[in-house]
Motif scaffolding. Sequence first.
Motif, PDB file in Angstrom:
ATOM      1  N   ILE A 129       0.830  -1.211   0.000  1.00 31.33           N
ATOM      2  CA  ILE A 129       0.000   0.000   0.000  1.00 31.33           C
ATOM      3  C   ILE A 129       0.861   1.255   0.000  1.00 31.33           C
ATOM      4  N   GLU A 130       1.843   1.330   0.884  1.00 28.87           N
ATOM      5  CA  GLU A 130       2.704   2.517   0.921  1.00 28.87           C
ATOM      6  C   GLU A 130       3.546   2.610  -0.342  1.00 28.87           C
ATOM      7  N   LEU A 131       4.025   1.482  -0.847  1.00 26.11           N
ATOM      8  CA  LEU A 131       4.783   1.483  -2.103  1.00 26.11           C
ATOM      9  C   LEU A 131       3.916   2.026  -3.234  1.00 26.11           C
ATOM     10  N   GLY A 132       2.647   1.624  -3.252  1.00 18.94           N
ATOM     11  CA  GLY A 132       1.738   2.111  -4.279  1.00 18.94           C
ATOM     12  C   GLY A 132       1.545   3.610  -4.207  1.00 18.94           C
ATOM     13  N   ARG A 133       1.444   4.138  -3.002  1.00 19.39           N
ATOM     14  CA  ARG A 133       1.280   5.595  -2.860  1.00 19.39           C
ATOM     15  C   ARG A 133       2.498   6.333  -3.419  1.00 19.39           C
TER      16      ARG A 133
ATOM     17  N   GLU B  10       2.327   9.102  -6.461  1.00 22.08           N
ATOM     18  CA  GLU B  10       2.808  10.477  -6.327  1.00 22.08           C
ATOM     19  C   GLU B  10       3.669  10.906  -7.506  1.00 22.08           C
ATOM     20  N   ASN B  11       4.137   9.953  -8.304  1.00 21.07           N
ATOM     21  CA  ASN B  11       4.962  10.253  -9.469  1.00 21.07           C
ATOM     22  C   ASN B  11       4.053  10.507 -10.673  1.00 21.07           C
ATOM     23  N   MET B  12       3.690  11.773 -10.876  1.00 19.70           N
ATOM     24  CA  MET B  12       2.754  12.113 -11.939  1.00 19.70           C
ATOM     25  C   MET B  12       3.346  11.883 -13.323  1.00 19.70           C
TER      26      MET B  12
ATOM     27  N   ALA C 182       2.689   9.561 -18.589  1.00 21.61           N
ATOM     28  CA  ALA C 182       3.259   8.728 -19.657  1.00 21.61           C
ATOM     29  C   ALA C 182       2.280   7.645 -20.094  1.00 21.61           C
ATOM     30  N   VAL C 183       1.553   7.058 -19.139  1.00 17.54           N
ATOM     31  CA  VAL C 183       0.551   6.039 -19.473  1.00 17.54           C
ATOM     32  C   VAL C 183      -0.532   6.642 -20.374  1.00 17.54           C
ATOM     33  N   LEU C 184      -1.011   7.822 -20.021  1.00 21.67           N
ATOM     34  CA  LEU C 184      -2.034   8.475 -20.845  1.00 21.67           C
ATOM     35  C   LEU C 184      -1.505   8.798 -22.235  1.00 21.67           C
ATOM     36  N   GLN C 185      -0.247   9.199 -22.311  1.00 23.40           N
ATOM     37  CA  GLN C 185       0.344   9.493 -23.617  1.00 23.40           C
ATOM     38  C   GLN C 185       0.419   8.244 -24.484  1.00 23.40           C
ATOM     39  N   HIS C 186       0.797   7.100 -23.885  1.00 23.88           N
ATOM     40  CA  HIS C 186       0.805   5.824 -24.628  1.00 23.88           C
ATOM     41  C   HIS C 186      -0.601   5.518 -25.149  1.00 23.88           C
ATOM     42  N   PHE C 187      -1.592   5.744 -24.305  1.00 22.52           N
ATOM     43  CA  PHE C 187      -2.987   5.466 -24.666  1.00 22.52           C
ATOM     44  C   PHE C 187      -3.424   6.339 -25.847  1.00 22.52           C
ATOM     45  N   ASP C 188      -3.077   7.619 -25.777  1.00 23.75           N
ATOM     46  CA  ASP C 188      -3.435   8.550 -26.858  1.00 23.75           C
ATOM     47  C   ASP C 188      -2.766   8.172 -28.173  1.00 23.75           C
ATOM     48  N   LYS C 189      -1.521   7.711 -28.102  1.00 23.10           N
ATOM     49  CA  LYS C 189      -0.787   7.327 -29.315  1.00 23.10           C
ATOM     50  C   LYS C 189      -1.454   6.162 -30.036  1.00 23.10           C
TER      51      LYS C 189
ATOM     52  N   ALA D  80      23.892 -15.538 -15.623  1.00 26.14           N
ATOM     53  CA  ALA D  80      25.303 -15.173 -15.816  1.00 26.14           C
ATOM     54  C   ALA D  80      25.371 -13.730 -16.295  1.00 26.14           C
ATOM     55  N   SER D  81      25.922 -12.857 -15.473  1.00 30.37           N
ATOM     56  CA  SER D  81      25.935 -11.436 -15.804  1.00 30.37           C
ATOM     57  C   SER D  81      26.705 -11.131 -17.085  1.00 30.37           C
ATOM     58  N   ASP D  82      27.696 -11.980 -17.422  1.00 31.72           N
ATOM     59  CA  ASP D  82      28.483 -11.731 -18.626  1.00 31.72           C
ATOM     60  C   ASP D  82      27.750 -12.169 -19.910  1.00 31.72           C
ATOM     61  N   GLN D  83      26.529 -12.706 -19.746  1.00 29.67           N
ATOM     62  CA  GLN D  83      25.725 -13.102 -20.902  1.00 29.67           C
ATOM     63  C   GLN D  83      24.432 -12.285 -20.984  1.00 29.67           C
ATOM     64  N   THR D  84      24.480 -11.067 -20.459  1.00 28.79           N
ATOM     65  CA  THR D  84      23.288 -10.217 -20.418  1.00 28.79           C
ATOM     66  C   THR D  84      23.408  -9.057 -21.392  1.00 28.79           C
ATOM     67  N   CYS D  85      22.278  -8.395 -21.609  1.00 27.86           N
ATOM     68  CA  CYS D  85      22.255  -7.173 -22.421  1.00 27.86           C
ATOM     69  C   CYS D  85      21.419  -6.124 -21.694  1.00 27.86           C
ATOM     70  N   ASN D  86      21.545  -4.867 -22.115  1.00 27.29           N
ATOM     71  CA  ASN D  86      20.822  -3.782 -21.463  1.00 27.29           C
ATOM     72  C   ASN D  86      19.323  -3.860 -21.735  1.00 27.29           C
ATOM     73  N   TYR D  87      18.544  -3.429 -20.748  1.00 34.16           N
ATOM     74  CA  TYR D  87      17.088  -3.406 -20.881  1.00 34.16           C
ATOM     75  C   TYR D  87      16.561  -2.165 -20.168  1.00 34.16           C
ATOM     76  N   SER D  88      15.571  -1.484 -20.774  1.00 30.08           N
ATOM     77  CA  SER D  88      14.920  -0.355 -20.105  1.00 30.08           C
ATOM     78  C   SER D  88      13.411  -0.544 -20.170  1.00 30.08           C
ATOM     79  N   ASP D  89      12.708  -0.017 -19.184  1.00 31.32           N
ATOM     80  CA  ASP D  89      11.274  -0.211 -19.014  1.00 31.32           C
ATOM     81  C   ASP D  89      10.508   0.890 -19.737  1.00 31.32           C
ATOM     82  N   ARG D  90       9.447   0.517 -20.476  1.00 31.75           N
ATOM     83  CA  ARG D  90       8.726   1.539 -21.243  1.00 31.75           C
ATOM     84  C   ARG D  90       7.870   2.430 -20.353  1.00 31.75           C
ATOM     85  N   PHE D  91       7.388   1.907 -19.217  1.00 31.99           N
ATOM     86  CA  PHE D  91       6.598   2.732 -18.313  1.00 31.99           C
ATOM     87  C   PHE D  91       7.461   3.459 -17.285  1.00 31.99           C
ATOM     88  N   TYR D  92       8.618   2.888 -16.975  1.00 32.31           N
ATOM     89  CA  TYR D  92       9.526   3.486 -15.998  1.00 32.31           C
ATOM     90  C   TYR D  92      10.887   3.657 -16.670  1.00 32.31           C
TER      91      TYR D  92
END
Length: 269
Positions: free
Chosen positions: A88-92, A96-98, A103-110, A232-244
């Motif tokens: 619950i506190e994590l959700g709040r 609070e991060n508008m 960004a979610v609304l912008q994805h929806f509009d697109k 295995a960290s040496d077999q990984t690649c970069n990743y970024s989150d579309r919502f965050y």
Amino acid sequence: MKNILGFTIYSPVDCVYHILDPLGTYATLVVGSRESLLVDTCTGCGSLKEAVETLTDAPVRVVNTHSHLDHAGGNYQFPKVFMDPSEIELGRQYMENMDIRTAVLQHFDKLGCSMGSAQKAQYLSYQMENVSPLPFGEIDLGGIHVLPVKMPSHTPGMTGFLVKEKQLLLGGDSVCQMACLYFPESSSIEAHLKLLREISKLRFSHILTSHSKELLDRDNLEAMIECAENYASDQTCNYSDRFYPQLRGRMFLYESKKHRHAIIVARNG
């Protein structure tokens, strides 16, 4: 498969509806003879409540697997929602991060979709005022019994749901083909592996997750376990989150002995 108010509805198991919202996140509706259980509320874009009401006449109890906005974003549409108290506190904090909600609304509009001004205002002003702690006990829906299962991994209070009569586990974002552990609140890979091994002791045949329509089986669970064992960290690649987009991790793709794929995205370093 059918489309209702912009939501794509699948029924992989009798009395179970897997509901895809326009932005690619699933909620799951389990329909009993006396009551229905809605697990998650997706991103909040579109009228999920109206879509659910076309699928069941029974009263609907709403629960969240966890508090990330792509799973709890539609909570504002329901009078009461339950989640693990630690979420619950994590959700709040996320609410609070508008920037995230915008960004979610912008994805929806697109996508060429739209929400009325009153619904947008509800969505943007929502602060989890209708959320209560989830009681951890078996839920009797009438002919179908659902057991909440603690799954601390993706988030500390992540909760799955075991639909007993259907031999079905709703694994949320912890027991899934792509386990994202790059959030600050996520567990270590070692803790994630421990969780998966504990989950394997439960009685179920199939798994539904929050980001896929595919009905998984225990061979997929074995692949998730093998993936965590062999990360295995040496077999990984970069990743970024579309919502965050501020969050990034290292993606590890694994093929199991039974040729099932699983992915872990862990924190950098």
